[in-house]
Design a protein around this motif. Sequence first.
Motif, PDB file in Angstrom:
ATOM      1  N   ALA A  34     -34.088 -44.660 -12.159  1.00 39.80           N
ATOM      2  CA  ALA A  34     -33.822 -46.094 -12.280  1.00 39.80           C
ATOM      3  C   ALA A  34     -32.383 -46.331 -12.730  1.00 39.80           C
ATOM      4  CB  ALA A  34     -34.794 -46.719 -13.275  1.00 39.80           C
ATOM      5  N   THR A  35     -31.822 -47.414 -12.271  1.00 38.46           N
ATOM      6  CA  THR A  35     -30.450 -47.779 -12.627  1.00 38.46           C
ATOM      7  C   THR A  35     -30.406 -48.243 -14.075  1.00 38.46           C
ATOM      8  OG1 THR A  35     -30.108 -48.499 -10.349  1.00 38.46           O
ATOM      9  CG2 THR A  35     -28.507 -49.265 -11.993  1.00 38.46           C
ATOM     10  N   PRO A  36     -29.513 -47.670 -14.886  1.00 43.06           N
ATOM     11  CA  PRO A  36     -29.407 -48.134 -16.274  1.00 43.06           C
ATOM     12  C   PRO A  36     -28.779 -49.527 -16.323  1.00 43.06           C
ATOM     13  CG  PRO A  36     -27.688 -46.537 -15.815  1.00 43.06           C
ATOM     14  CD  PRO A  36     -28.563 -46.605 -14.590  1.00 43.06           C
ATOM     15  N   LYS A  37     -29.022 -50.244 -17.395  1.00 42.24           N
ATOM     16  CA  LYS A  37     -28.468 -51.585 -17.551  1.00 42.24           C
ATOM     17  C   LYS A  37     -26.941 -51.515 -17.416  1.00 42.24           C
ATOM     18  CE  LYS A  37     -28.460 -55.601 -20.510  1.00 42.24           C
ATOM     19  NZ  LYS A  37     -28.889 -56.199 -21.751  1.00 42.24           N
ATOM     20  N   GLY A  38     -26.406 -52.324 -16.505  1.00 44.46           N
ATOM     21  CA  GLY A  38     -24.970 -52.335 -16.264  1.00 44.46           C
ATOM     22  C   GLY A  38     -24.463 -51.135 -15.482  1.00 44.46           C
ATOM     23  N   ARG A  77     -14.761 -46.579 -15.073  1.00 46.16           N
ATOM     24  CA  ARG A  77     -15.770 -46.033 -15.978  1.00 46.16           C
ATOM     25  C   ARG A  77     -17.100 -46.676 -15.597  1.00 46.16           C
ATOM     26  NH1 ARG A  77     -16.719 -42.983 -20.246  1.00 46.16           N
ATOM     27  NH2 ARG A  77     -14.589 -42.266 -20.461  1.00 46.16           N
ATOM     28  N   VAL A  78     -18.085 -45.830 -15.251  1.00 40.32           N
ATOM     29  CA  VAL A  78     -19.388 -46.310 -14.789  1.00 40.32           C
ATOM     30  C   VAL A  78     -20.510 -45.570 -15.518  1.00 40.32           C
ATOM     31  CG1 VAL A  78     -18.510 -46.908 -12.493  1.00 40.32           C
ATOM     32  CG2 VAL A  78     -19.518 -44.659 -12.873  1.00 40.32           C
ATOM     33  N   ARG A 157     -19.705 -38.960 -21.286  1.00 40.74           N
ATOM     34  CA  ARG A 157     -20.449 -38.884 -22.544  1.00 40.74           C
ATOM     35  C   ARG A 157     -21.827 -39.510 -22.316  1.00 40.74           C
ATOM     36  NH1 ARG A 157     -15.964 -42.615 -24.104  1.00 40.74           N
ATOM     37  NH2 ARG A 157     -16.740 -44.680 -23.682  1.00 40.74           N
ATOM     38  N   PRO A 158     -22.788 -39.225 -23.205  1.00 43.41           N
ATOM     39  CA  PRO A 158     -24.103 -39.843 -23.038  1.00 43.41           C
ATOM     40  C   PRO A 158     -23.989 -41.368 -23.031  1.00 43.41           C
ATOM     41  CG  PRO A 158     -24.211 -38.051 -24.609  1.00 43.41           C
ATOM     42  CD  PRO A 158     -22.751 -38.274 -24.308  1.00 43.41           C
ATOM     43  N   GLY A 159     -24.725 -41.985 -22.117  1.00 41.51           N
ATOM     44  CA  GLY A 159     -24.655 -43.440 -21.971  1.00 41.51           C
ATOM     45  C   GLY A 159     -25.837 -44.095 -22.556  1.00 41.51           C
TER      46      GLY A 159
END
Length: 159
Positions: A34-38, A77-78, A157-159
Motif C-alpha cells: 500500500a502507498t504510504p501517506k504522502g 525526496r519521496v 532513512r525509515p519513513g
Amino acid sequence: MVQRLLILLAVALGAPALAIQPQGTIADVWQPAATPKGGVSWKLLESTRETTRQDENGYIRAKPVFPPEVKALNGKRVKVAGFMMPLQNAAKQTHFVLLAYPPGCPFHLHAGPAQFVEVKAEVAFPVDLEGVTVVEGVMELTGEDEGGVFYRMTRSRPG
C-alpha cells in the motif's frame, strides 16, 4: 477437479495470493504494498515501460521509458513502501532492495525492473522479512547500467 488441486496446492504452500470467487473461479488478489501517506504508489512506478538496447558488448538490455509523472520524481525526496530483500549479512541494512510485491510466492514471477527500488541508506534499517518497510529517500531514475535497475533511492532513512 483441477481447481481443487490448485487450491489445495496453494493452501499447502501457504500462498495467500489466490481467492475463490462465488462462481468457483480463482481470482488473483496479488497486490503491491500500500502507498504510504504522502508517498509514491507502485502503480505509478510500474507505469514505466521497457524497450531494449544493445550495450557496448553486444548484449540486449532493458531500457526504461519513463512517463512524465515518473520523470518528475527524479532528484526528489519521496516515500515508497514495499517488502525488504536484504543484500547484506547483517541485522541492519544500509543497502537492500525494496520490492513492490511480497517475495517468494511460487505463483508469481520475480519482479520486473519497474517493480523494485535499490535502496542506499544513510540510516540503517532493521531487517524485516515479514512486514512492509517504508523508505524515504532521494529518487534516482537509472536504467542505463548493466544492473537493469530502473529506480534507486539514496540518502534513505525509515519513513
